[in-house]
Design a protein around this motif. Structure first.
Motif, PDB file in Angstrom:
ATOM      1  N   LEU A 547       9.583   0.242  13.796  1.00  0.00           N
ATOM      2  CA  LEU A 547       9.547   0.888  12.486  1.00  0.00           C
ATOM      3  C   LEU A 547       8.511   1.965  12.577  1.00  0.00           C
ATOM      4  N   GLN A 548       8.897   3.169  12.317  1.00  0.00           N
ATOM      5  CA  GLN A 548       7.904   4.211  12.511  1.00  0.00           C
ATOM      6  C   GLN A 548       6.937   4.311  11.353  1.00  0.00           C
ATOM      7  N   LYS A 549       7.432   4.119  10.190  1.00  0.00           N
ATOM      8  CA  LYS A 549       6.610   4.408   9.035  1.00  0.00           C
ATOM      9  C   LYS A 549       6.500   3.123   8.229  1.00  0.00           C
ATOM     10  N   CYS A 550       5.315   2.809   7.787  1.00  0.00           N
ATOM     11  CA  CYS A 550       5.198   1.623   6.955  1.00  0.00           C
ATOM     12  C   CYS A 550       3.959   1.705   6.092  1.00  0.00           C
ATOM     13  N   TYR A 551       4.169   2.137   4.868  1.00  0.00           N
ATOM     14  CA  TYR A 551       3.053   2.222   3.922  1.00  0.00           C
ATOM     15  C   TYR A 551       3.319   1.283   2.751  1.00  0.00           C
ATOM     16  N   GLY A 552       2.512   1.431   1.715  1.00  0.00           N
ATOM     17  CA  GLY A 552       2.580   0.478   0.606  1.00  0.00           C
ATOM     18  C   GLY A 552       3.963   0.224   0.073  1.00  0.00           C
ATOM     19  N   GLY A 553       4.678   1.314  -0.237  1.00  0.00           N
ATOM     20  CA  GLY A 553       5.994   1.158  -0.851  1.00  0.00           C
ATOM     21  C   GLY A 553       7.050   0.694   0.121  1.00  0.00           C
ATOM     22  N   ASP A 554       6.749   0.835   1.430  1.00  0.00           N
ATOM     23  CA  ASP A 554       7.765   0.460   2.415  1.00  0.00           C
ATOM     24  C   ASP A 554       7.744  -1.019   2.725  1.00  0.00           C
ATOM     25  N   ILE A 555       6.629  -1.664   2.405  1.00  0.00           N
ATOM     26  CA  ILE A 555       6.419  -3.001   2.946  1.00  0.00           C
ATOM     27  C   ILE A 555       7.533  -3.973   2.586  1.00  0.00           C
ATOM     28  N   THR A 556       7.896  -4.016   1.303  1.00  0.00           N
ATOM     29  CA  THR A 556       8.925  -4.995   0.956  1.00  0.00           C
ATOM     30  C   THR A 556      10.292  -4.579   1.502  1.00  0.00           C
ATOM     31  N   ARG A 557      10.527  -3.276   1.559  1.00  0.00           N
ATOM     32  CA  ARG A 557      11.791  -2.818   2.132  1.00  0.00           C
ATOM     33  C   ARG A 557      11.877  -3.187   3.620  1.00  0.00           C
ATOM     34  N   LYS A 558      10.770  -2.938   4.337  1.00  0.00           N
ATOM     35  CA  LYS A 558      10.753  -3.258   5.762  1.00  0.00           C
ATOM     36  C   LYS A 558      10.859  -4.760   5.984  1.00  0.00           C
ATOM     37  N   LYS A 559      10.245  -5.491   5.078  1.00  0.00           N
ATOM     38  CA  LYS A 559      10.309  -6.949   5.185  1.00  0.00           C
ATOM     39  C   LYS A 559      11.769  -7.379   5.164  1.00  0.00           C
TER      40      LYS A 559
ATOM     41  N   TYR B 190       6.712  10.371  12.974  1.00  0.00           N
ATOM     42  CA  TYR B 190       7.666   9.356  12.521  1.00  0.00           C
ATOM     43  C   TYR B 190       9.017   9.571  13.169  1.00  0.00           C
ATOM     44  N   GLU B 193      14.468   8.231  10.385  1.00  0.00           N
ATOM     45  CA  GLU B 193      15.197   7.013  10.036  1.00  0.00           C
ATOM     46  C   GLU B 193      16.370   7.381   9.150  1.00  0.00           C
ATOM     47  N   SER B 239       2.337   4.920  14.396  1.00  0.00           N
ATOM     48  CA  SER B 239       2.754   6.314  14.294  1.00  0.00           C
ATOM     49  C   SER B 239       1.636   7.258  13.848  1.00  0.00           C
ATOM     50  N   TYR B 254      -3.470  -0.564   3.694  1.00  0.00           N
ATOM     51  CA  TYR B 254      -2.161  -1.236   3.687  1.00  0.00           C
ATOM     52  C   TYR B 254      -2.025  -2.175   4.877  1.00  0.00           C
ATOM     53  N   TYR B 260      -3.711  -3.028  -3.472  1.00  0.00           N
ATOM     54  CA  TYR B 260      -3.501  -1.677  -3.984  1.00  0.00           C
ATOM     55  C   TYR B 260      -2.680  -1.722  -5.255  1.00  0.00           C
ATOM     56  N   TYR B 268       5.037   0.487  -5.834  1.00  0.00           N
ATOM     57  CA  TYR B 268       4.714  -0.909  -5.571  1.00  0.00           C
ATOM     58  C   TYR B 268       3.222  -1.146  -5.706  1.00  0.00           C
ATOM     59  N   ARG B 316       0.344  -3.699  13.487  1.00  0.00           N
ATOM     60  CA  ARG B 316       0.686  -2.281  13.665  1.00  0.00           C
ATOM     61  C   ARG B 316      -0.527  -1.456  14.095  1.00  0.00           C
ATOM     62  N   ASN B 366       9.623  -3.681  16.439  1.00  0.00           N
ATOM     63  CA  ASN B 366      10.510  -4.327  15.467  1.00  0.00           C
ATOM     64  C   ASN B 366      11.039  -5.661  15.936  1.00  0.00           C
ATOM     65  N   ILE B 373       8.287 -12.735  11.687  1.00  0.00           N
ATOM     66  CA  ILE B 373       8.316 -12.782  10.215  1.00  0.00           C
ATOM     67  C   ILE B 373       8.910 -14.104   9.705  1.00  0.00           C
TER      68      ILE B 373
END
Lengths: 592, 373
Positions: A547-559, B190, B193, B239, B254, B260, B268, B316, B366, B373
Motif C-alpha cells: 500500500l503506497q499511501k496510508c494516512y488518517g482517512g485511509d486507515i479504515t479503507r486499507k483495513k 506513491y 492506485e 512512501s 498516524y 487525531y 475520519y 510502515r 501488503n 491483520i
C-alpha cells in the motif's frame, strides 16, 4: 386384486416426471393449478437438472368402470449411474411403461432400462411422448420401438397437455397383471429404497410379495440378520399415510426405529423374525461404488460442519459411501465412493448448494487390482495408496462395456473418441436408417472424466451412452505424484497409463500454475513417477504488493482491503507454507 | 494530556483528477461559505475535547485546501488562537495544488502560522499531468515552488506518483531528478492506485490503459529509493523520504497509533480507540445547522483487531516498532511466531527490541500486513 404395481422407464428428459404429474392429477392427488414443477422430484437439484435421482413411490386411486384400482407408481432414476436402483425398483413391479420422446427416439438408457425390465419379467407398455411437438417423428420412433420390443401396440401421449394419458391408465389396468396374492405365506418383502426420518429412523420402502407386515411385528433383514420391531406401516400418498397393515402385493413403507441407514440396503428381503429359514427374494446385491474421490473442507475450520453434512447426505443416498481420511497436507477429510461420475457430481453439488459447504474434491479414481510380487492381490481405490513400483507384479483395471447411440453421421467422430479413450470397438448396429448403436469396451477410468461431455459435443448433443463394468484387464499403469515445494500432495496423486503420464503431468502443472498466486517465495511444482521428476513448473515470488499511501482517512479503507486479501487466503489450502486455491485442485478434474 | 493531531478535510477542487477517490466536489463559492460556517460550528462542538489535548499538528487536506480564501483560514485560525492553548503546536501543513499558488495568499497564510507545504507535483511531464487530469502544468510547478521559497517556506514536500501509464522508468526517474534539483525538504512517492470509483479504474478495466507491471514498479521503487538516499533523503516510511529532522510529524502520528480528530465532510477521527466517520457535505452542513455532530459511522473495533491495525501501521515506519513500547501501550502482541516465520524468510528483522520490515519486506508489505491483520 385391484392393485397394479408399475414403473415408468425412460431416458433423461423424455418427460417421465411430467407424465407422472398427469397421473397424480387425474387421480386427484394434486390439483393442476398447484403443479409448479414435478411433484415427485423433491430435491431441488433434481428439478434443476431435469433428472430424477431417487425413486419416490406414490399410491394412486383410479376408478375404471365403477371399480377402484390402487396404482402403485414407482418412479425410477433415469441415469446410467443408478441402474441398480432402477433394477430394484423394477423388481417391485409387475409392469413398466417404456416412455420414448417423439423428437428424440430410442436412446441409450431407453435400451438399458428396457432390458432391465425384461430381465425382471415385467409387462412392458411402449409409449411415445411429446407427440404434439412440431418436430415429433412419430412414425420413425414407432419403428425404433417395434424393432426393440417387437410390440406393435404403442400408446401416443402428450404428457404436457394430458392427451392420451387417461387411455394409458386404462391400458395399465387392462394389461399389467395384478400381483399374485400369497397372503397365507410368511412375510417376504423386497426393500427397493429408503429415506431417513429424524423421529422414526429409516423409512423403508417395500413391496410385499408374500404374507403381511403390521405394527408391533418383529421383522428381520435377511442380509444382516438384524431384528427390529415395526412401529408403523403405511402407504405413499404425496406424504406418508399410516395403515394397519400391508399385505401381499402392496407397496408401502415401514418404520422400525432403525438408526443406522447402513442396515438397510435396496434389494434386501424383509422376513418375519420367527421364521428364519425362509429363502430371500432374488436379486440382492450390495451396492458397490465404482468411482472414488476425497472430499476436504476448503479450509480446516470447516471440517465439523462438512462431517455433519456428509452424514446427513448419506442418510438419503445409500449409494454414497464415505470414511474419514487424513491427508498429511490437506488435513482431515473423507474418502468417498460413488456409483459413477454423475453421482459424484450430484453429491458435490448437493454438498455445496443444499448444505452450503465449501469443499475441495480430488481427482476421481476407479478401483484397481494390484498383484504384488509377493503374490498378494490388493484393491486400490486411492492413488496415494498405490504401492511402490518395485513391489508390483501386475495391475488390472476395470473395463466397461459401453453402448452409444448416435446419429450415423457422427460415427467417425465417435469411433475416434473411443480410440482416444483407449477403447476397442465391438460392433455397430443400425437402429434405423439414421441412427446407430455402437458397442465398445473402454477402460472405466477413461469414461469417468468428461466422456459424456465429449460425446455430447462431438454429436451436437444427440449422442447418448450407457455402460456396465464387466471385466478386468491387465494394464500398464503407474502413479504420478505432485510435489509442491518438495512435498508430495497426496490428494493430487493420480494413476494413469505409462505413455500418458508425461503429457498429463505437464498439463496439470501448467494448469495449477495459473491458479496459484505468487507468494512471498518461489513455488516449485513437480510431478514425479517412480522417484523420477518428469515435469516441473515454477511460480516466481511476488514482485510487489504494498500500500503506497496510508494516512488518517485511509486507515479504515486499507483495513478493509487487507481483510479482504486475508479472507481470500483463508479460502486456500496450505501445503507447507504455500497457499493453494481450490481452483488449483479442481484443475486436475479438467485433465483428459 | 495526550497529544493530538487535527485534520481538516476541504472537499473542493477546481476539477476532479482522474485517479482521485477522495471525497470532493467542484468548487462553488456559496457552498464553500456554508461549509466554512459548518466547520466553525464543528470546531465549537468539539471545544471541550480539544481543550483536553495537546495539539501537536494541524493538516489541511482535500480536495484542494489551497482553494480556500485567506479570510476562511483566518476564521479557522482565530478559533484556535482565541480558544486553545497552542504552545505544543509544531507543524501546520497544507496540501497545495500548484495552480492555486499566488504570492499574496501564501504570504498571508504564512502569517497565520502555516509552516509546511505539501505540493501536489505528481509528475514533471505535461503529458502525464494531462493524463492524470491535473489542472497544472510543469511550468506552474516551478513557478509555485519559486514563490513558496521566496516567501521563506522552509519545509516543503513534493508529492510524486510512480506508475503513471505511458511513463517510462527513465521518465519517472527523471521526475525524481528534477524534484531533487529543487531541493525540497521532503519527497513522497506513491504508487498510482486504481480506486474503484475513479475514472482511471474504469479505463483500466475497459482495457483503455495499461498499468505498470509489478516488476517495473518494483524496479522504479528500488531505484528511486537508492537515488534519494544518495542525495541525502532518508526514508522513514514506505512512501516517505525527508532530509534529517523534516519528517512529517502529522503523518508520523498516524503511523504511531496516535489520536487525531478529522474535521469536515467524510473526515475520519481516531479518538480513545474509536474511529469516527463524518457524513458527506450535504449531511455535514445539515447536521451542523442543527448543532448535531455530523457522524455517520462509529467504528468500535475489538481490542485485538485494533491492536493489529496499530501494529501494521507502525510497521510502515522504517525504524519499525518497539515491541516493549507497543506492548506497554496496547497490550501483549500475539504474533511473535508469525514474525519469526517472516524473519526466516528475510522479510523482517529484529533489532534490539524493535521489529522492522527489511527492504525485501517493504516491497511486499501488503502481503505481510494482510497476514498479520
Amino acid at each position: 386384486m385391484n392393485i397394479r404395481n408399475f414403473s415408468v422407464i425412460a431416458h433423461i428428459d423424455h418427460g417421465k416426471s411430467t407424465l407422472c404429474d398427469r397421473f397424480l392429477e387425474i387421480c386427484g392427488l394434486i390439483s393442476p393449478l398447484l403443479i409448479e414443477g414435478q411433484a415427485l422430484d423433491q430435491m431441488s437439484l433434481e428439478r434443476e437438472r431435469g433428472i430424477t435421482i431417487k425413486a419416490h413411490p406414490v399410491r394412486l386411486i383410479y376408478k375404471k368402470d365403477e371399480t377402484e384400482y390402487i396404482l402403485n407408481l414407482i418412479d425410477t432414476p433415469g441415469h446410467v449411474d443408478f441402474s441398480y436402483e432402477v433394477s430394484r425398483s423394477l423388481a417391485a413391479c409387475e409392469g413398466a411403461i417404456l416412455l420414448v420422446d417423439a423428437t428424440q427416439g430410442v436412446e441409450a438408457q431407453t435400451l438399458s432400462h428396457y432390458y432391465l425390465a425384461k430381465e425382471n419379467g415385467l409387462k412392458i407398455i411402449p409409449v411415445i411422448n411429446k407427440i404434439d411437438l412440431p418436430n415429433a417423428r412419430i412414425d420413425e420412433v414407432k419403428n425404433e420401438i417395434i424393432n426393440l420390443t417387437q410390440q406393435k401396440e404403442i400408446s401416443l401421449v402428450s404428457a404436457k397437455s394430458g392427451f392420451g394419458v387417461k387411455d394409458l391408465l386404462d391400458r395399465i389396468i387392462n394389461e399389467i397383471p395384478p400381483p399374485d396374492s400369497k397372503l397365507n405365506h410368511p412375510l417376504k418383502a423386497l426393500i427397493f429404497d429408503s429415506h431417513y426420518d429424524k423421529y422414526k429412523g429409516v423409512i423403508v420402502h417395500i413391496r410385499v410379495f408374500e404374507g403381511k407386515i403390521k405394527k408391533g411385528m418383529k421383522i428381520m433383514l435377511y442380509s444382516n440378520k438384524k431384528v427390529f420391531e415395526v412401529i408403523e406401516v403405511g402407504v405413499f400418498e404425496l406424504e406418508l399415510k399410516e395403515k394397519d397393515e400391508l399385505t401381499s402385493g402392496e407397496v408401502g413403507y415401514f418404520a422400525a426405529l432403525i438408526r443406522d441407514p447402513k442396515d438397510i440396503r435396496a434389494g434386501d428381503t424383509v422376513i418375519d423374525s420367527k421364521l428364519q429359514n425362509t429363502n430371500p427374494l432374488e436379486g440382492f446385491k450390495v451396492l458397490k461404488p465404482v468411482v472414488f474421490a476425497s472430499i476436504y473442507p476448503a479450509y480446516p475450520q470447516g471440517f465439523e460442519s462438512l462431517r455433519k453434512s456428509i452424514e446427513k447426505l448419506y442418510l438419503n443416498d445409500p449409494g454414497f459411501v464415505f470414511e474419514p481420511e487424513d491427508s498429511s497436507q490437506l488435513g482431515p477429510g473423507f474418502r468417498c465412493g460413488f456409483l459413477g461420475s454423475l453421482h459424484l457430481e450430484i453429491v458435490e453439488e448437493r454438498l455445496e448448494r443444499e448444505y452450503g459447504e465449501n469443499i475441495v474434491i480430488t481427482y476421481p479414481s476407479t478401483k484397481y487390482k494390484v498383484l504384488l510380487t509377493n503374490g498378494d492381490e490388493i484393491e486400490i481405490t486411492n492413488p496415494s495408496k498405490f504401492p511402490d513400483p518395485s513391489k508390483i507384479k501386475e495391475v488390472f483395471e476395470p473395463i466397461a462395456k459401453v453402448k452409444i447411440i448416435t446419429p450415423s453421421i457422427y460415427i467417425g467422430d465417435v469411433l475416434k473418441l473411443i480410440e482416444i479413450r483407449r477403447g476397442k470397438l465391438l460392433n455397430i448396429n443400425y437402429l434405423d436408417q439414421n441412427r446407430v448403436i455402437i458397442e465398445a469396451k473402454i477402460p472405466f477410468s477413461k469414461i469417468i472424466t468428461k466422456f459424456f461431455e465429449d460425446l455430447k459435443s462431438i454429436t451436437k448433443g444427440f449422442g447418448t451412452f450407457d455402460y456396465s463394468i464387466y471385466d478386468w484387464e491387465k494394464s500398464d499403469l503407474i502413479k504420478v505424484d505432485v510435489l509442491v515445494n518438495g512435498k508430495v500432495v497426496d490428494a493430487l496423486s493420480f494413476i494413469t497409463y505409462k505413455d500418458e503420464a508425461y503429457r498429463k503431468a505437464k498439463e496439470l502443472l501448467n494448469k495449477m500454475r495459473k491458479f496459484i498466486p505468487r507468494q512471498l517465495f518461489e513455488v516449485v511444482l513437480q510431478a514425479k513417477v517412480d522417484g523420477k521428476i518428469i515435469a516441473r513448473e515454477s511460480i516466481a515470488p511476488l514482485r510487489k504488493d504494498v500500500l503506497q499511501k496510508c494516512y488518517g482517512g485511509d486507515i479504515t479503507r486499507k483495513k478493509k482491503l487487507l481483510e479482504k486479501q486475508k479472507e481470500g487466503k483463508k479460502r486456500m489450502k496450505m501445503i507447507g507454507n504455500v497457499e493453494i486455491p481450490q481452483e488449483a485442485f479442481l484443475s486436475i478434474m479438467e485433465l483428459e | 494530556m495526550n497529544d493530538l493531531s487535527i485534520y481538516f478535510h476541504i472537499p473542493f477542487c477546481l476539477k476532479k483528477c482522474n485517479y482521485c477517490s477522495f471525497y470532493s466536489t467542484i468548487f462553488i463559492k456559496e457552498v464553500k461559505d456554508k461549509f466554512i460556517n459548518s466547520l466553525l460550528k464543528e470546531l465549537n462542538l468539539n471545544l471541550d475535547l480539544l481543550q483536553n489535548y495537546n495539539i501537536k499538528t494541524i493538516y489541511f487536506g482535500g480536495g484542494t485546501p489551497s482553494i480556500l480564501e485567506e479570510k476562511d483560514f483566518e476564521k479557522i485560525f482565530l478559533f484556535f488562537r482565541n480558544k486553545l492553548n497552542l504552545k505544543n503546536l509544531k507543524e501546520i501543513t497544507i496540501e497545495v495544488n500548484p495552480e492555486t499558488v499566488n504570492y499574496e495568499k501564501f504570504r498571508n497564510l504564512k502569517d497565520f502560522g502555516l509552516n509546511r507545504i505539501s505540493l501536489g507535483v505528481e509528475s514533471f511531464l505535461d503529458r502525464s499531468l494531462k493524463f492524470l487530469g491535473r489542472v497544472h502544468n510543469k511550468e506552474k510547478i516551478f513557478e509555485s515552488f519559486d514563490i513558496l521559497r521566496k516567501l521563506n517556506y522552509k519545509n516543503i514536500n513534493l508529492d510524486l506518483i510512480l506508475g503513471i501509464p505511458k511513463e517510462s522508468l527513465k521518465e519517472f526517474l527523471n521526475n525524481l531528478k528534477i524534484s531533487v534539483s529543487l531541493n525540497p525538504e521532503h519527497i513522497s512517492i506513491y504508487s498510482l492506485e486504481y480506486y474503484k470509483d475513479s475514472k482511471l479504474y474504469l479505463d483500466l478495466i475497459n482495457g483503455k490503459i495499461n498499468s505498470w507491471s509489478k516488476t517495473k514498479e518494483r524496479d522504479a521503487y528500488k531505484k528511486a529509493k537508492a537515488f534519494l538516499e544518495k542525495n541525502g533523503y532518508i526514508q522513514y516510511e514506505i512512501s516517505n523520504f525527508s532530509k534529517p529532522y523534516f519528517e512529517s510529524l502529522h503523518n508520523l502520528n498516524y503511523w504511531s497509533g496516535g489520536e487525531y480528530i478529522g474535521f469536515g465532510p467524510k473526515a475520519y477521527s481516531f479518538i480513545k480507540g474509536v474511529y469516527i466517520l463524518n457524513g458527506n457535505l450535504q449531511f455535514y452542513i445539515n447536521s451542523l445547522s442543527k448543532d448535531k455532530y455530523p457522524y455517520v459511522k462509529i467504528i468500535n473495533l475489538n481490542k485485538e483487531k485494533l491492536k493489529k491495525i496499530l501494529f501494521i501501521l507502525s510497521l510502515r515506519k522504517i525504524d519499525g516498532v518497539s515491541i516493549s513500547e507497543f506492548e506497554k501501550r496496547f497490550g501483549k502482541l500475539n504474533i511473535i511466531d508469525k514474525l519469526n516465520e517472516y524473519k526466516k524468510l528475510g522479510f523482517i528483522n529484529f533489532m534490539k527490541n524493535r521489529v522492522l520490515l527489511t527492504n525485501k519486506g517493504i516491497i511486499v508489505g501488503n502481503e505481510i500486513f494482510s497476514d498479520l491483520i
